[in-house]
Design a protein around this motif. Sequence first.
Motif, PDB file in Angstrom:
ATOM      1  N   PRO A   1      -5.925  11.256   6.927  1.00 60.80           N
ATOM      2  CA  PRO A   1      -7.118  10.902   6.140  1.00 60.80           C
ATOM      3  C   PRO A   1      -8.220  10.263   6.982  1.00 60.80           C
ATOM      4  CG  PRO A   1      -5.113  10.244   4.982  1.00 60.80           C
ATOM      5  CD  PRO A   1      -4.704  10.630   6.352  1.00 60.80           C
ATOM      6  N   LEU A   2      -7.862   9.340   7.865  1.00 60.95           N
ATOM      7  CA  LEU A   2      -8.886   8.685   8.672  1.00 60.95           C
ATOM      8  C   LEU A   2      -9.440   9.629   9.728  1.00 60.95           C
ATOM      9  CD1 LEU A   2     -10.395   6.071   9.112  1.00 60.95           C
ATOM     10  CD2 LEU A   2      -8.571   5.312  10.655  1.00 60.95           C
ATOM     11  N   LEU A   3      -8.581  10.448  10.334  1.00 61.87           N
ATOM     12  CA  LEU A   3      -9.063  11.420  11.309  1.00 61.87           C
ATOM     13  C   LEU A   3     -10.020  12.406  10.658  1.00 61.87           C
ATOM     14  CD1 LEU A   3      -8.959  12.667  14.139  1.00 61.87           C
ATOM     15  CD2 LEU A   3      -6.941  13.963  13.408  1.00 61.87           C
ATOM     16  N   SER A   4      -9.737  12.819   9.443  1.00 64.87           N
ATOM     17  CA  SER A   4     -10.626  13.747   8.741  1.00 64.87           C
ATOM     18  C   SER A   4     -12.000  13.127   8.519  1.00 64.87           C
ATOM     19  CB  SER A   4      -9.987  14.141   7.407  1.00 64.87           C
ATOM     20  OG  SER A   4     -10.845  14.987   6.664  1.00 64.87           O
ATOM     21  N   GLU A   5     -12.023  11.834   8.182  1.00 70.94           N
ATOM     22  CA  GLU A   5     -13.314  11.169   7.986  1.00 70.94           C
ATOM     23  C   GLU A   5     -14.094  11.093   9.298  1.00 70.94           C
ATOM     24  OE1 GLU A   5     -14.711  10.403   5.270  1.00 70.94           O
ATOM     25  OE2 GLU A   5     -13.020  10.751   3.917  1.00 70.94           O
ATOM     26  N   PHE A   6     -13.415  10.815  10.399  1.00 72.81           N
ATOM     27  CA  PHE A   6     -14.089  10.791  11.697  1.00 72.81           C
ATOM     28  C   PHE A   6     -14.634  12.170  12.049  1.00 72.81           C
ATOM     29  CE2 PHE A   6     -12.390   6.613  12.464  1.00 72.81           C
ATOM     30  CZ  PHE A   6     -13.174   6.085  13.472  1.00 72.81           C
TER      31      PHE A   6
ATOM     32  N   ALA B   1       0.815  -1.218   0.000  1.00 75.90           N
ATOM     33  CA  ALA B   1       0.000   0.000   0.000  1.00 75.90           C
ATOM     34  C   ALA B   1       0.846   1.264   0.000  1.00 75.90           C
ATOM     35  CB  ALA B   1      -0.934   0.002   1.214  1.00 75.90           C
ATOM     36  N   SER B   2       2.088   1.171   0.470  1.00 77.28           N
ATOM     37  CA  SER B   2       2.937   2.359   0.552  1.00 77.28           C
ATOM     38  C   SER B   2       3.753   2.601  -0.707  1.00 77.28           C
ATOM     39  CB  SER B   2       3.890   2.221   1.744  1.00 77.28           C
ATOM     40  OG  SER B   2       4.742   1.095   1.582  1.00 77.28           O
ATOM     41  N   LEU B   3       3.559   1.779  -1.750  1.00 74.33           N
ATOM     42  CA  LEU B   3       4.320   1.964  -2.987  1.00 74.33           C
ATOM     43  C   LEU B   3       3.945   3.290  -3.642  1.00 74.33           C
ATOM     44  CD1 LEU B   3       4.103  -1.643  -4.477  1.00 74.33           C
ATOM     45  CD2 LEU B   3       6.079  -0.566  -3.395  1.00 74.33           C
ATOM     46  N   PRO B   4       4.915   4.043  -4.133  1.00 74.37           N
ATOM     47  CA  PRO B   4       4.592   5.340  -4.753  1.00 74.37           C
ATOM     48  C   PRO B   4       4.050   5.231  -6.170  1.00 74.37           C
ATOM     49  CG  PRO B   4       6.960   4.967  -4.799  1.00 74.37           C
ATOM     50  CD  PRO B   4       6.371   3.813  -4.042  1.00 74.37           C
ATOM     51  N   GLU B   5       4.122   4.045  -6.779  1.00 71.63           N
ATOM     52  CA  GLU B   5       3.658   3.883  -8.146  1.00 71.63           C
ATOM     53  C   GLU B   5       2.141   4.093  -8.234  1.00 71.63           C
ATOM     54  OE1 GLU B   5       5.405   3.046 -11.056  1.00 71.63           O
ATOM     55  OE2 GLU B   5       7.146   3.616  -9.845  1.00 71.63           O
TER      56      GLU B   5
ATOM     57  N   ILE C   1       0.975   5.588   6.244  1.00 70.40           N
ATOM     58  CA  ILE C   1       2.143   5.405   5.386  1.00 70.40           C
ATOM     59  C   ILE C   1       1.758   5.054   3.955  1.00 70.40           C
ATOM     60  CG2 ILE C   1       3.521   4.630   7.352  1.00 70.40           C
ATOM     61  CD1 ILE C   1       3.277   1.786   6.233  1.00 70.40           C
ATOM     62  N   ALA C   2       0.483   4.886   3.678  1.00 69.31           N
ATOM     63  CA  ALA C   2       0.051   4.412   2.370  1.00 69.31           C
ATOM     64  C   ALA C   2       0.159   5.511   1.317  1.00 69.31           C
ATOM     65  CB  ALA C   2      -1.385   3.891   2.449  1.00 69.31           C
ATOM     66  N   ASN C   3       0.115   5.084   0.084  1.00 71.36           N
ATOM     67  CA  ASN C   3      -0.001   6.006  -1.036  1.00 71.36           C
ATOM     68  C   ASN C   3      -1.245   6.871  -0.827  1.00 71.36           C
ATOM     69  OD1 ASN C   3      -1.165   6.740  -3.814  1.00 71.36           O
ATOM     70  ND2 ASN C   3       0.886   6.023  -4.351  1.00 71.36           N
ATOM     71  N   PRO C   4      -1.195   8.172  -1.102  1.00 69.85           N
ATOM     72  CA  PRO C   4      -2.363   9.031  -0.826  1.00 69.85           C
ATOM     73  C   PRO C   4      -3.663   8.512  -1.431  1.00 69.85           C
ATOM     74  CG  PRO C   4      -0.461  10.374  -1.386  1.00 69.85           C
ATOM     75  CD  PRO C   4      -0.046   8.952  -1.601  1.00 69.85           C
TER      76      PRO C   4
ATOM     77  N   ALA D   1      -4.692   5.598   0.761  1.00 69.63           N
ATOM     78  CA  ALA D   1      -5.102   6.090   2.073  1.00 69.63           C
ATOM     79  C   ALA D   1      -6.492   6.723   2.023  1.00 69.63           C
ATOM     80  CB  ALA D   1      -4.078   7.105   2.581  1.00 69.63           C
ATOM     81  N   LYS D   2      -6.738   7.542   1.011  1.00 68.48           N
ATOM     82  CA  LYS D   2      -8.045   8.178   0.875  1.00 68.48           C
ATOM     83  C   LYS D   2      -9.140   7.149   0.652  1.00 68.48           C
ATOM     84  CE  LYS D   2     -11.106  11.416   0.087  1.00 68.48           C
ATOM     85  NZ  LYS D   2     -11.664  12.211   1.200  1.00 68.48           N
ATOM     86  N   ALA D   3      -8.846   6.134  -0.160  1.00 69.86           N
ATOM     87  CA  ALA D   3      -9.853   5.109  -0.452  1.00 69.86           C
ATOM     88  C   ALA D   3     -10.184   4.293   0.783  1.00 69.86           C
ATOM     89  CB  ALA D   3      -9.349   4.198  -1.571  1.00 69.86           C
ATOM     90  N   LEU D   4      -9.171   3.901   1.550  1.00 69.23           N
ATOM     91  CA  LEU D   4      -9.434   3.103   2.749  1.00 69.23           C
ATOM     92  C   LEU D   4     -10.157   3.929   3.813  1.00 69.23           C
ATOM     93  CD1 LEU D   4      -9.174   0.490   4.281  1.00 69.23           C
ATOM     94  CD2 LEU D   4      -6.856   1.138   4.955  1.00 69.23           C
ATOM     95  N   ALA D   5      -9.762   5.176   3.985  1.00 70.97           N
ATOM     96  CA  ALA D   5     -10.449   6.023   4.958  1.00 70.97           C
ATOM     97  C   ALA D   5     -11.914   6.238   4.573  1.00 70.97           C
ATOM     98  CB  ALA D   5      -9.726   7.370   5.070  1.00 70.97           C
ATOM     99  N   THR D   6     -12.157   6.435   3.288  1.00 69.32           N
ATOM    100  CA  THR D   6     -13.541   6.587   2.819  1.00 69.32           C
ATOM    101  C   THR D   6     -14.336   5.310   3.035  1.00 69.32           C
ATOM    102  OG1 THR D   6     -12.734   8.129   1.143  1.00 69.32           O
ATOM    103  CG2 THR D   6     -14.958   7.257   0.859  1.00 69.32           C
ATOM    104  N   SER D   7     -13.684   4.177   2.825  1.00 69.60           N
ATOM    105  CA  SER D   7     -14.356   2.898   3.048  1.00 69.60           C
ATOM    106  C   SER D   7     -14.733   2.726   4.508  1.00 69.60           C
ATOM    107  CB  SER D   7     -13.444   1.746   2.592  1.00 69.60           C
ATOM    108  OG  SER D   7     -14.051   0.503   2.835  1.00 69.60           O
ATOM    109  N   VAL D   8     -13.856   3.125   5.413  1.00 65.59           N
ATOM    110  CA  VAL D   8     -14.167   3.054   6.843  1.00 65.59           C
ATOM    111  C   VAL D   8     -15.343   3.966   7.168  1.00 65.59           C
ATOM    112  CG1 VAL D   8     -13.272   3.562   9.145  1.00 65.59           C
ATOM    113  CG2 VAL D   8     -11.815   2.401   7.477  1.00 65.59           C
TER     114      VAL D   8
END
Length: 1124
Positions: A788-793, A652-656, A736-739, A742-749
């Motif tokens: 990202p996750l704190l912003s969603e909360f 998940a932290s890969l920059p590609e 530490i994830a790629n932005p 990170a945004k996708a997982l936080a939105t999913s939560v």
Amino acid sequence: MQRQIGNNGKCGLCGDAYDGTQHHMAGGQNAPFSRPIVRCFERSQTMNIEVEITASHMGYFEFRLCENNDMTKRITLECLNQHILTIHGTSGETRFMEQGSGMNTLVLDLPDIICQQCVLQWLWHTGNGWGCDPPGYPNCGKGKGPQEEFVGCADIEILEIGQCLTTQAPPTPGPQTQAPQTQAPQTWAPPTLAPPTWAPPTPAPQTPAPQTWAPPITQAPQTWAPPTPAPPGDNTQQCRGVGVYTGRSDIDQWCNMHCPLGHCPPSHCACGPATVAPPTNAPTIMPNPATVAPPTNAPTIMPNPNTAPPSGANSQNCIATGNNPGQWASQWCNVHCSIGYCPPSLCSCVTVATTPSDEQPSSLSCEPSQAISTNRNSKHSKARTSNLSITGLTPLPLHHGTGGLENVIPLAPQLTLLEEFTYHWKAVTTYFIDSKGDQLPIDQTSLPTHLDQMIVLLQEEENSLENDSTGPCMEYLLQHKLLETLYSLGRTDHPPGMKQVVLQFFTKLLSRLKQPLLGHVNVHRAVSRLVKVCGEVKAAPSESEEIQFLCTVCSLIKSSPYLVNFFIDVPKPKVSSIKSSQTKEESKSSEPALDPTSLASGHSPASPSDQRSSTSLDVQQDFSLVSALITLTHSADSRVAVKACEGLMLCASLPEESAAKCIVHNTQFCTELTQRLVEAYIKLPSYINPVELETVEAKWGLDVITESEDQQTFLGKRHLVSFLSWLDYCDQLISIANPMVAKALATSVRQLFLDVLMEPSLLQTSESGSILATAYLSRCLRTVCSHPLLSEFCHFILGDCKSPETQDEESHKIRERLIERCNHLSEEVSLVTLKLFDILLQKDDEHIIHNLVLRNLIGRSYRRVDPPENEQDPEGTQGLMNGVASSETSSSVGDGDTGSESSQPASPTLNSPSTSPRRSRTEVHKIVNSFLTLLPEELKSSYQTADSGYDMYLRDAHKQFNDVKTMCDSWSWPTAPVCIENFDIEPFYEGSFMHMILDRLSQLMNQSYAINLQVTSVVSKLALFPHPNIGEFLLDPFLPVKEGTKTLFIIFQKIANEIRTKLYSDSDLSNQLVMARKILMGTVPNINRLEGQSQLEAIIVMEEFCKELSAIAFVKHHAQLSMS
């Protein structure tokens, strides 16, 4: 292991199941009464031991000796425990710690005993299992408690010093002829090789006298005698496997080896006259060089290739070829070709038919030997005494040496690394050609050894070459696509366990070699295909090897991110534009909560090429590495699951960007991780004390709560720790994830957890349910740190609105309900909700303070602007107590400067503060005194108890303000109060949250001590924020405000007036305050509650809170001066 546990941890003394037939005990199938003595030792001497480990299980070895002296008598544990052999050179140590895979060597001290038949027992107590020691030893971990054990036995004899050599001709210097023995045992020859005549080589031009060599007899003749072979002229005896072993070449070789030694079980072997010559690749029993040493000044006695073999048989005559010609090389070829190792690059052999006139007595013999057997059919190990032959082993090339053939090594031709490498590879492929129907487990074959040697050779080659160069062995591996072949073999898992061995080979190849192999097409293609077979079977025996392999691949990709493109399968597009448009419509019409492809939709619009890739191609892409890791996160083995989670973090932290898109759109990454969080939340207890909830600490990792610990603390703690640990993992991954990931997982939560589960729980009407839901939400906020996750909360709790709040406006549903509960009739509901806002104000998110407070203050509508001629300069504190606080200054108490005016660029919507005269540095004491003098001296109980504590408040305020300021530095706040026209509202409304806080403060005298502490805690955190508008509204007593506007200082003035009135009516109020303070501090014994104690506690709270606010004002003032 399960059977061993079922027998209370007991095993048979020689490796059989404790409750089964003892095949390896005296009289058993594998230990007949006529079995041979395999070795002779001398009393009080040492014994060399070699234990070959093919799969490390850790733990230790122990060796025991039983004086039995009766082949028909079975040993006992009491007899074995009489002699536990000690390790030579130690102070009585009996346990030898296993040194890992490969050959483990040690030397044991023999006891001072004499026995014609002693039983040597080898015990391997492994240490790779997790367990707990018995009661009384509260220690758990790997290697503790009951462990798997392996056992084996061998028959030896111990004689007086020198007696083991009495039956052998002593060696003398120079060439000599050793007379053959006349007894039948001395003329026996192994049936698997036509016996050559032995002659010692002598230097030319001397002609050595012909000599024959007979094997020594290391045991007394009455103890054991090998069977007498057929007389000359008859066909040699031939033994073969029977029953289920019919047609097995390895069993045939075993029978030919052991039946002449007296161990010929009818269930395995049948012997008879041979009609054809035995195969040339059968193993040959070689003379034991430890029993009869060759003369020290003469080379080792080797078979003479020029001597004719006996009549009636065909034999091989081998000569050396290539770069190693010569007599000694030819002798090496004759010996090793006869035992099955005949490399064509070194040796050339021809079959020679002999005549009756050439027949000579056989003189090649061997000392009887017997391998120590284990209770698992040599599943993980083979143990042997020093120089004791092991039957059934495929000899390895002598480039690295082999135990038991050390004296032959100087005569062996030197092999090149490539020749050795190809030999091992051909040995692997030959196995599958010759044994297609065999079902032997992998550890009973030589395949792991050959593959390990290939890795060793590749490492040696790499170390011998210069940087960035490829050796012949590596070229051979790449050009002949060895990895593709190994993948195919591992995919079928034949023989059983082959998949594990292949995974280990790939892991060692990628991790031990320094060359960047993964970029080569013949490497990453095979690695990618092997990745796809990982995680196919749940709870597979190869899980440990799979996760090690996958984490190795992830680590290599992390170091070179471009390699990830080799592991993303992008098939050719096969869908039409119509189908592509349908896919777009389906993605638009799907529900946001369940659509993983829309989780990263917050980014800027993509280019046309990106849009095309996000329609049909993204759906067809396959990121098998992530899919395999997701599967292994559900493993029952916690170590495997944690390793899989670590691998996901690397991916998940890969920059590609291509990897991030594929993870978000083409895998179940977001859905799986969020679903696991949902499942953990559902299992949480339906009731829990909020105080206990706050004390639970949980971090993602291997730490778990057992069921017994769960019952000892509070019911449901195990599930609570599991939920918080997984939430912590998701938070760490997002940080530490790629932005995009990170945004996708936080939105999913947010969509699958907060909106679906948490929102109904918070909005329920049940008081107990709402208290529990609010407490869980507060605990989640304490865990979450990633932006990202704190912003969603935060947006889930407060909503997205940033414009000024009006009094009659309908705000965000959850925000409005939570603020209402802060003034709830139930004190418990109010307290848990205030704690939630207290935690929110400590989080690093500007939206929190803007939504709750700033959006109604940055318009500066609270300030009254008077004409210049009406300005007054308040002097002293009497005017403050009378409510006269009219000053035109625009500087807050926490935002003073050194006297120079700060210039703020004007904008269309931003008004600069007025340029009225500012206070000097010394005026801060007026602000501090304004708060400290609100209460009369006779009501300040802290002075009477010698506990003023003002210095402590200053230290705390300094530390806390620095922390808050560091957090807010990135928010680009102004240094002076601002007035933004778009946020100017008339009439002024402080906002629902600030309105609730001020109302709670105005009720200070009528609230409980706990509520007052929590309200003041929230206010102090607001006052610490370095925004100048917040500072002047809360901390400036001289701020001119509009009529009807409530400020913190105005409310405190009203409360102080009430307290003064109470003082006048109660002359003993001071003493009561002192007693109440001592009760709160616990310095007096518990007594009955004082009359009006709640009001007494409220006065004490106000006294301490005024100190805290004055300390904050002082610290902010000097911080502003230092910045200026």
